[in-house]
Design a protein around this motif. Structure first.
Motif, mmCIF file in Angstrom:
data_model
loop_
_atom_site.group_PDB
_atom_site.id
_atom_site.type_symbol
_atom_site.label_atom_id
_atom_site.label_comp_id
_atom_site.label_asym_id
_atom_site.label_seq_id
_atom_site.Cartn_x
_atom_site.Cartn_y
_atom_site.Cartn_z
ATOM 1 N N GLU A 1 14.631 21.464 1.685
ATOM 2 C CA GLU A 1 14.211 23.040 1.148
ATOM 3 C C GLU A 1 15.406 23.641 0.175
ATOM 4 O O GLU A 1 14.867 23.877 -0.789
ATOM 5 C CB GLU A 1 13.978 23.856 2.190
ATOM 6 N N HIS B 1 11.754 31.987 2.993
ATOM 7 C CA HIS B 1 10.934 30.753 2.938
ATOM 8 C C HIS B 1 10.775 29.666 3.875
ATOM 9 O O HIS B 1 10.238 29.296 4.475
ATOM 10 C CB HIS B 1 11.118 30.249 1.373
ATOM 11 N N ILE B 2 12.206 29.318 4.273
ATOM 12 C CA ILE B 2 12.424 28.227 5.207
ATOM 13 C C ILE B 2 12.059 28.795 6.542
ATOM 14 O O ILE B 2 11.588 28.109 7.381
ATOM 15 C CB ILE B 2 14.119 27.743 4.941
ATOM 16 N N LEU C 1 15.115 19.104 7.034
ATOM 17 C CA LEU C 1 14.185 20.175 6.323
ATOM 18 C C LEU C 1 14.903 21.100 5.655
ATOM 19 O O LEU C 1 14.680 21.405 4.480
ATOM 20 C CB LEU C 1 13.195 20.841 7.492
ATOM 21 N N GLN D 1 10.005 30.625 7.550
ATOM 22 C CA GLN D 1 8.483 30.559 7.836
ATOM 23 C C GLN D 1 7.832 29.148 8.138
ATOM 24 O O GLN D 1 6.944 29.252 8.507
ATOM 25 C CB GLN D 1 7.667 31.223 6.528
ATOM 26 N N ASN D 2 8.629 28.163 8.071
ATOM 27 C CA ASN D 2 8.204 26.941 8.368
ATOM 28 C C ASN D 2 8.018 26.826 9.870
ATOM 29 O O ASN D 2 8.941 27.365 10.695
ATOM 30 C CB ASN D 2 9.449 25.773 7.817
ATOM 31 N N GLU D 3 7.057 26.364 10.388
ATOM 32 C CA GLU D 3 7.216 26.292 11.886
ATOM 33 C C GLU D 3 8.005 25.437 12.768
ATOM 34 O O GLU D 3 8.257 25.687 13.826
ATOM 35 C CB GLU D 3 5.525 25.695 12.275
ATOM 36 N N LYS E 1 15.031 19.253 11.956
ATOM 37 C CA LYS E 1 15.264 20.628 11.422
ATOM 38 C C LYS E 1 16.323 20.776 10.435
ATOM 39 O O LYS E 1 16.190 21.300 9.259
ATOM 40 C CB LYS E 1 15.604 21.498 12.520
#
Length: 183
Positions: free
Chosen positions: A11, A26-27, A7, A29-31, A4
Motif C-alpha cells: 500500500e 486508508h490502510i 500489505l 480500513q483494511n480488514e 500484514k
C-alpha cells in the motif's frame, strides 16, 4: 514476510500522497489491520516514511520500508502499558533513524532529534492517557511528527483535522476524552 506487513509495504509503495494521515487511515480500513496490534509498530513509521518520500526527502522508499518492517516487528504488542513506550511513537522514531542513518553510536544532531521527537510524542500520548488505542496513538504520533519535521527540517507535510472512524470497533474507546472523537 507476514501478510500484514506485506500489505502495509504494498500500500505504501502504491501511494502517491505526502499526507501520512490520509495514508494511514486508508490502510487502517483494511480488514487485515487489527483495531489494536503490533502491526502499528510497522504501519505508523511506514506511512510517515512514505509521506516524507513524496514530500521530497531523498531515499530509497522500498529499502526504507523493508528496514521499517525489520525494526517494527521486533517490538511486541502492549508496549504502551507494559514498557511505557508506545509502539507508534517508537515506529516513527525508527523511521527518523532510518532517514537519518543513525544508530546507537551516532554522535550527531540526528541522534538527539530522534530521541527528542519520541519524547514529544510520548508526552502528547501521556496527556490523553489510556487505555490503549492504536488508532488514537497513531494520529497523535503522526501529528507530532508533522510538526517536528516542519520545525526542524522545513519539510511541509499536510496536517488535517482528524476524526476517528474506528471508535465503534474499539471496546476500550475513551469517548469524549479522545481528541479525535467524532461528533
Amino acid at each position: 514476510m507476514e501478510t500484514k506487513y506485506q500489505l502495509i509495504k504494498e500500500e505504501c509503495m502504491k501511494a502517491e500522497t505526502n499526507d501520512p494521515i490520509e495514508l494511514i487511515i486508508h490502510i487502517m480500513q483494511n480488514e487485515a489491520i487489527s483495531i489494536h496490534g503490533p502491526e502499528h509498530h510497522v504501519l505508523d513509521g511506514s506511512c510517515f516514511l512514505t509521506a516524507m518520500h513524496h514530500a521530497g526527502a531523498d531515499f530509497n522508499l522500498e529499502e526504507a520500508l523493508d528496514e521499517m518492517i525489520a525494526r517494527g516487528r521486533k517490538m511486541p504488542g502492549a508496549t504502551c502499558g507494559q514498557w511505557g513506550v508506545c509502539g507508534s511513537s517508537a515506529s516513527i522514531g525508527a523511521a527518523l533513524a532510518i532517514l537519518h542513518g543513525t544508530g546507537p553510536l551516532s554522535d550527531n544532531s540526528f541522534y538527539k532529534d530522534n530521541l527528542s521527537y519520541v519524547s514529544q510524542a510520548l508526552g502528547r500520548l501521556a496527556e490523553v492517557g489510556g487505555p490503549r488505542c492504536c488508532k488514537r496513538n497513531a494520529f497523535l504520533s503522526i501529528l507530532t511528527a508533522i510538526d517536528f519535521v516542519r520545525e526542524h527540517y522545513g519539510i511541509e507535510l499536510p496536517k488535517q483535522k482528524v476524526t476517528c472512524v474506528f471508535s465503534d470497533r474499539n471496546q476500550q474507546c475513551i469517548g469524549e476524552r479522545c481528541p479525535f472523537r467524532k461528533g
